[in-house]
Design an enzyme around this catalytic site. Structure first.
Site, PDB file in Angstrom:
ATOM      1  N   LYS A 161       0.851  -1.212   0.000  1.00  0.00           N
ATOM      2  CA  LYS A 161       0.000   0.000   0.000  1.00  0.00           C
ATOM      3  C   LYS A 161       0.877   1.249   0.000  1.00  0.00           C
ATOM      4  O   LYS A 161       0.669   2.180  -0.772  1.00  0.00           O
ATOM      5  CB  LYS A 161      -0.871   0.001   1.251  1.00  0.00           C
ATOM      6  CG  LYS A 161      -1.547   1.332   1.575  1.00  0.00           C
ATOM      7  CD  LYS A 161      -2.459   1.284   2.778  1.00  0.00           C
ATOM      8  CE  LYS A 161      -1.784   1.533   4.080  1.00  0.00           C
ATOM      9  NZ  LYS A 161      -1.449   2.916   4.416  1.00  0.00           N
ATOM     10  N   ASN A 162       1.912   1.232   0.836  1.00  0.00           N
ATOM     11  CA  ASN A 162       2.711   2.455   1.038  1.00  0.00           C
ATOM     12  C   ASN A 162       3.750   2.687  -0.045  1.00  0.00           C
ATOM     13  O   ASN A 162       4.461   3.688  -0.002  1.00  0.00           O
ATOM     14  CB  ASN A 162       3.343   2.440   2.431  1.00  0.00           C
ATOM     15  CG  ASN A 162       2.275   2.547   3.511  1.00  0.00           C
ATOM     16  OD1 ASN A 162       1.122   2.864   3.218  1.00  0.00           O
ATOM     17  ND2 ASN A 162       2.638   2.282   4.744  1.00  0.00           N
ATOM     18  N   ARG A 207      -4.760  10.820   4.392  1.00  0.00           N
ATOM     19  CA  ARG A 207      -3.631  11.719   4.621  1.00  0.00           C
ATOM     20  C   ARG A 207      -2.611  11.593   3.494  1.00  0.00           C
ATOM     21  O   ARG A 207      -1.928  12.553   3.144  1.00  0.00           O
ATOM     22  CB  ARG A 207      -3.010  11.354   5.959  1.00  0.00           C
ATOM     23  CG  ARG A 207      -1.669  11.938   6.178  1.00  0.00           C
ATOM     24  CD  ARG A 207      -1.017  11.502   7.430  1.00  0.00           C
ATOM     25  NE  ARG A 207       0.401  11.714   7.359  1.00  0.00           N
ATOM     26  CZ  ARG A 207       0.991  12.894   7.416  1.00  0.00           C
ATOM     27  NH1 ARG A 207       0.247  13.956   7.550  1.00  0.00           N
ATOM     28  NH2 ARG A 207       2.288  13.016   7.346  1.00  0.00           N
ATOM     29  N   CYS A 228      -5.175  11.878  12.663  1.00  0.00           N
ATOM     30  CA  CYS A 228      -5.857  10.576  12.696  1.00  0.00           C
ATOM     31  C   CYS A 228      -5.593   9.936  14.057  1.00  0.00           C
ATOM     32  O   CYS A 228      -4.967  10.531  14.922  1.00  0.00           O
ATOM     33  CB  CYS A 228      -5.356   9.697  11.563  1.00  0.00           C
ATOM     34  SG  CYS A 228      -3.661   9.241  11.784  1.00  0.00           S
ATOM     35  N   ARG A 246      -0.651  14.678  12.657  1.00  0.00           N
ATOM     36  CA  ARG A 246       0.154  14.282  11.490  1.00  0.00           C
ATOM     37  C   ARG A 246       0.675  15.562  10.815  1.00  0.00           C
ATOM     38  O   ARG A 246       0.203  15.971   9.771  1.00  0.00           O
ATOM     39  CB  ARG A 246      -0.693  13.458  10.530  1.00  0.00           C
ATOM     40  CG  ARG A 246      -1.288  12.209  11.162  1.00  0.00           C
ATOM     41  CD  ARG A 246      -0.279  11.164  11.589  1.00  0.00           C
ATOM     42  NE  ARG A 246       0.443  10.556  10.487  1.00  0.00           N
ATOM     43  CZ  ARG A 246      -0.031   9.513   9.780  1.00  0.00           C
ATOM     44  NH1 ARG A 246      -1.217   9.050  10.061  1.00  0.00           N
ATOM     45  NH2 ARG A 246       0.658   9.008   8.786  1.00  0.00           N
ATOM     46  N   ASP A 277       4.461   0.336  12.064  1.00  0.00           N
ATOM     47  CA  ASP A 277       3.218  -0.231  11.539  1.00  0.00           C
ATOM     48  C   ASP A 277       3.017  -1.675  11.979  1.00  0.00           C
ATOM     49  O   ASP A 277       1.974  -2.264  11.712  1.00  0.00           O
ATOM     50  CB  ASP A 277       3.193  -0.170  10.006  1.00  0.00           C
ATOM     51  CG  ASP A 277       3.104   1.263   9.527  1.00  0.00           C
ATOM     52  OD1 ASP A 277       3.347   1.500   8.340  1.00  0.00           O
ATOM     53  OD2 ASP A 277       2.820   2.150  10.353  1.00  0.00           O
ATOM     54  N   ILE A 284       7.895   6.533  17.052  1.00  0.00           N
ATOM     55  CA  ILE A 284       7.579   7.247  15.806  1.00  0.00           C
ATOM     56  C   ILE A 284       6.340   8.126  15.951  1.00  0.00           C
ATOM     57  O   ILE A 284       6.356   9.300  15.575  1.00  0.00           O
ATOM     58  CB  ILE A 284       7.370   6.233  14.647  1.00  0.00           C
ATOM     59  CG1 ILE A 284       8.597   5.326  14.499  1.00  0.00           C
ATOM     60  CG2 ILE A 284       7.045   6.964  13.345  1.00  0.00           C
ATOM     61  CD1 ILE A 284       9.861   6.032  14.065  1.00  0.00           C
ATOM     62  N   ARG A 316      -8.809  -0.379   4.780  1.00  0.00           N
ATOM     63  CA  ARG A 316      -7.918   0.633   4.170  1.00  0.00           C
ATOM     64  C   ARG A 316      -6.583   0.006   3.783  1.00  0.00           C
ATOM     65  O   ARG A 316      -5.931   0.462   2.854  1.00  0.00           O
ATOM     66  CB  ARG A 316      -7.643   1.760   5.175  1.00  0.00           C
ATOM     67  CG  ARG A 316      -8.766   2.735   5.351  1.00  0.00           C
ATOM     68  CD  ARG A 316      -8.302   3.945   6.118  1.00  0.00           C
ATOM     69  NE  ARG A 316      -7.108   4.514   5.513  1.00  0.00           N
ATOM     70  CZ  ARG A 316      -6.256   5.304   6.157  1.00  0.00           C
ATOM     71  NH1 ARG A 316      -6.476   5.598   7.423  1.00  0.00           N
ATOM     72  NH2 ARG A 316      -5.201   5.805   5.545  1.00  0.00           N
TER      73      ARG A 316
HETATM   74  C1  EPZ Z   1       4.266   6.712   6.324  1.00  0.00           C
HETATM   75  O1  EPZ Z   1       3.486   7.736   6.902  1.00  0.00           O
HETATM   76  C2  EPZ Z   1       3.318   5.523   6.200  1.00  0.00           C
HETATM   77  N1  EPZ Z   1       2.201   5.888   5.330  1.00  0.00           N
HETATM   78  C3  EPZ Z   1       2.805   5.151   7.590  1.00  0.00           C
HETATM   79  O2  EPZ Z   1       1.995   3.992   7.437  1.00  0.00           O
HETATM   80  C4  EPZ Z   1       3.999   4.799   8.473  1.00  0.00           C
HETATM   81  O3  EPZ Z   1       3.540   4.524   9.776  1.00  0.00           O
HETATM   82  C5  EPZ Z   1       4.977   5.980   8.510  1.00  0.00           C
HETATM   83  O4  EPZ Z   1       5.361   6.338   7.170  1.00  0.00           O
HETATM   84  C6  EPZ Z   1       6.241   5.657   9.303  1.00  0.00           C
HETATM   85  O5  EPZ Z   1       6.864   4.555   8.741  1.00  0.00           O
HETATM   86  C7  EPZ Z   1       2.388   5.885   3.998  1.00  0.00           C
HETATM   87  O6  EPZ Z   1       3.476   5.637   3.504  1.00  0.00           O
HETATM   88  C8  EPZ Z   1       1.171   6.183   3.154  1.00  0.00           C
HETATM   89  P1  EPZ Z   1       6.334   9.960   8.557  1.00  0.00           P
HETATM   90  P2  EPZ Z   1       4.085   9.238   6.991  1.00  0.00           P
HETATM   91  O7  EPZ Z   1       6.273  11.237   7.822  1.00  0.00           O
HETATM   92  O8  EPZ Z   1       4.869   9.531   5.771  1.00  0.00           O
HETATM   93  C9  EPZ Z   1       6.418  13.112  12.069  1.00  0.00           C
HETATM   94  C10 EPZ Z   1       0.125   2.631   7.734  1.00  0.00           C
HETATM   95  O9  EPZ Z   1      -0.335   2.080   8.741  1.00  0.00           O
HETATM   96  N2  EPZ Z   1       6.380  14.125  11.008  1.00  0.00           N
HETATM   97  O10 EPZ Z   1       7.527   9.075   8.385  1.00  0.00           O
HETATM   98  O11 EPZ Z   1       2.974  10.140   7.349  1.00  0.00           O
HETATM   99  C11 EPZ Z   1       5.081  12.382  12.190  1.00  0.00           C
HETATM  100  O12 EPZ Z   1       4.203  13.130  12.994  1.00  0.00           O
HETATM  101  C12 EPZ Z   1       0.616   4.061   7.821  1.00  0.00           C
HETATM  102  O13 EPZ Z   1       0.255   2.090   6.627  1.00  0.00           O
HETATM  103  C13 EPZ Z   1       6.567  15.464  11.328  1.00  0.00           C
HETATM  104  O14 EPZ Z   1       6.761  15.816  12.485  1.00  0.00           O
HETATM  105  O15 EPZ Z   1       5.051   9.087   8.235  1.00  0.00           O
HETATM  106  C14 EPZ Z   1       5.468  11.088  12.824  1.00  0.00           C
HETATM  107  O16 EPZ Z   1       5.579  11.274  14.220  1.00  0.00           O
HETATM  108  C15 EPZ Z   1       0.371   4.663   9.195  1.00  0.00           C
HETATM  109  N3  EPZ Z   1       6.509  16.398  10.339  1.00  0.00           N
HETATM  110  C16 EPZ Z   1       6.855  10.814  12.238  1.00  0.00           C
HETATM  111  O17 EPZ Z   1       7.326  12.067  11.725  1.00  0.00           O
HETATM  112  C17 EPZ Z   1       6.311  16.046   9.028  1.00  0.00           C
HETATM  113  O18 EPZ Z   1       6.292  16.937   8.155  1.00  0.00           O
HETATM  114  C18 EPZ Z   1       6.863   9.791  11.114  1.00  0.00           C
HETATM  115  O19 EPZ Z   1       6.048  10.289  10.108  1.00  0.00           O
HETATM  116  C19 EPZ Z   1       6.120  14.680   8.718  1.00  0.00           C
HETATM  117  C20 EPZ Z   1       6.171  13.735   9.716  1.00  0.00           C
END
Ligand code: EPZ
Length: 418
Positions: A22-23, A92, A116, A121, A304, A326, A396
């Site tokens: 998915k990701n 998102r 969420c 986020r 995840d 995370i 999802r």
């Molecule tokens: C991706 O989300 C995945 N989603 C998530 O999978 C996964 O949990 C996550 O990466 C971490 O591996 C997709 O790829 C569609 P991040 P993403 O930006 O990109 C903070 C699932 O279950 N952050 O790596 O949103 C954020 O708040 C989903 O399939 C900032 O502070 O994750 C979090 O604490 C859930 N500012 C951490 O970084 C930003 O601008 C990791 O977020 C962006 C993120």
């Protein structure tokens, strides 16, 4: 409202084919906007999020055909650069569209992606990176307008190796003038898959999978075809299911390296994981042992997989500690596991799990995608019947979950409100 009805206690045995990730699918679908042409993507999982992305791309003017795992995207006539608010809220991941639309049209209008269940986020790292490429971003009435007719390469250092920010900046940078470096980049396999897709379109990207990615801007990109990598989180979920039910499951279509952190942890807990062949075989006979887990960016233990692992450790022998590094609030599944008899204490980012002999079936609610599937796993291992509400969250991220589980002996039914 649809629910899952699960009778616990079956040992899961048999073979499961893992779907495309998915990701990886979602950013690659967004990236198809970067070139006017027809891209074909194979091994696309049939998920709610994929359907939403198809809907968004169609609203922007793309012709999208999705059938039997193949998605054809005709993006020759992209007319709109605005992502509808309701769909932005629904998913998102639509934030990925910012980089792709900036690269294609030089502008994009999106609403702030909703938070969420797993916590706020923020997208500050996305916006900082896009601004470094010369994008002007203004915010009004909950909308963001990003414009950047002449993007230029830049040196971007991410405060945190955000997966989405890395992917968004990559997509905008492929059409920027000059070279972009993304430092402290996310190293997830899905980032590497996006790089491979973009390079097939004519981009010049090196270094995905390491903490520094170099993107040389190119004047244009062309259409291509691509098969999405297997979903390492779906694979990890079934590996944990085998271990929790003392089963014997063979996974097809899995890349062993991508699930290495889960393999190592399951072996530590006493399960047997055989990665010698094409696929992966997981077996467990006795009760698992308690282990400690901390979630980290790849190649650390995946966040995840945290809820599913907590469900597993709720029935292990001994006391385990899980640290969620995370997301700020990824313990929504704890209350539901407690309803099934789990003994869990939360101290900030730490969860202390004292394993019980056996969980007991209960009426529980899914709060998000991975928390929901964790409850399915708990129900499979529990004594008695479990009913899980709000299973749309699970849809999802899992393609035909109950069908795959039934195929390996699980007693699970999808029911609608009586
Ligand atoms: C991706 O989300 C995945 N989603 C998530 O999978 C996964 O949990 C996550 O990466 C971490 O591996 C997709 O790829 C569609 P991040 P993403 O930006 O990109 C903070 C699932 O279950 N952050 O790596 O949103 C954020 O708040 C989903 O399939 C900032 O502070 O994750 C979090 O604490 C859930 N500012 C951490 O970084 C930003 O601008 C990791 O977020 C962006 C993120």
């Amino acid at each position: 409202m649809e629910k899952f009805l699960i009778a616990g206690g079956a040992e899961l045995r048999g073979t499961v084919r893992i779907a495309g990730a998915k990701n990886a699918t979602l950013p690659i679908m967004a990236a198809s906007l970067l070139c006017p042409g027809i891209c074909t993507i194979y091994d696309v999982p049939d998920l709610r999020d994929v359907r939403v992305m198809c809907e968004i791309l169609t609203l922007m003017g793309a012709k999208v055909e999705y059938k039997d795992g193949t998605c054809q995207l005709d993006t020759r006539n992209i007319s709109s650069a605005e992502v509808p608010e309701n769909l932005m809220r629904e998913m998102r991941s639509s934030v990925f569209l910012m980089g792709a639309l900036l690269g294609r049209l030089g502008r994009v209008k999106v609403s702030y992606p909703g938070g969420c269940a797993i916590g706020p986020r923020p997208i500050d790292l996305h916006l900082k990176g896009l601004a470094a490429l010369g994008t002007r971003i203004s915010e009004r009435h909950g909308y963001m307008l990003a414009e950047g007719r002449e993007l230029r390469g830049s040196d971007v250092h991410l405060d945190f190796p955000s997966v989405g920010a890395t992917e968004n900046i990559m997509m905008a940078a492929v059409r920027a003038r000059g070279v972009t470096l993304i430092r402290n980049a996310a190293k997830e396999p899905e980032v590497v898959d996006l790089q491979n897709f973009l390079n097939k379109m004519g981009a010049r990207i090196r270094g995905a999978g390491t903490d520094t990615i170099k993107i040389e801007g190119v004047p244009s990109l062309g259409p291509t075809t691509h098969s999405v990598i297997p979903d390492r989180i779906e694979a990890g979920t079934f590996m944990v299911a085998a271990a929790m039910t003392k089963g014997d499951i063979y996974l097809e279509n899995v890349i062993a390296e991508h699930v290495e952190p889960v393999t190592a942890k399951l072996r530590e807990a006493g399960a047997e994981v055989d990665t010698k062949g094409e696929g992966i075989r997981v077996t467990a006979s006795g009760r698992l042992q308690a282990v400690d887990v901390k979630t980290l960016p790849y190649p650390g233990y995946p966040t995840d997989m945290q809820p599913q692992t907590m469900a597993m450790l709720s029935g292990a022998e001994g006391t385990s500690v899980i640290i969620e590094n995370i997301f700020a609030n990824r313990f929504k599944h704890v209350d539901e596991l407690r309803r099934m008899g789990a003994q869990i204490k939360i101290e900030g980012r730490a969860a202390v799990i004292r394993g019980v002999e056996r969980l007991s079936g209960a009426f529980v609610e899914a709060s998000d995608l991975r928390a929901g599937v964790a409850l399915v796993l708990a129900g499979l291992a529990a004594e008695g019947e479990t009913v899980i509400d709000n299973i749309y969250h699970i849809d999802r991220g899992y393609d035909s979950l109950e069908k795959k589980l039934k195929g390996i002996g699980a007693k699970i039914e999808r029911i609608t409100d009586r």
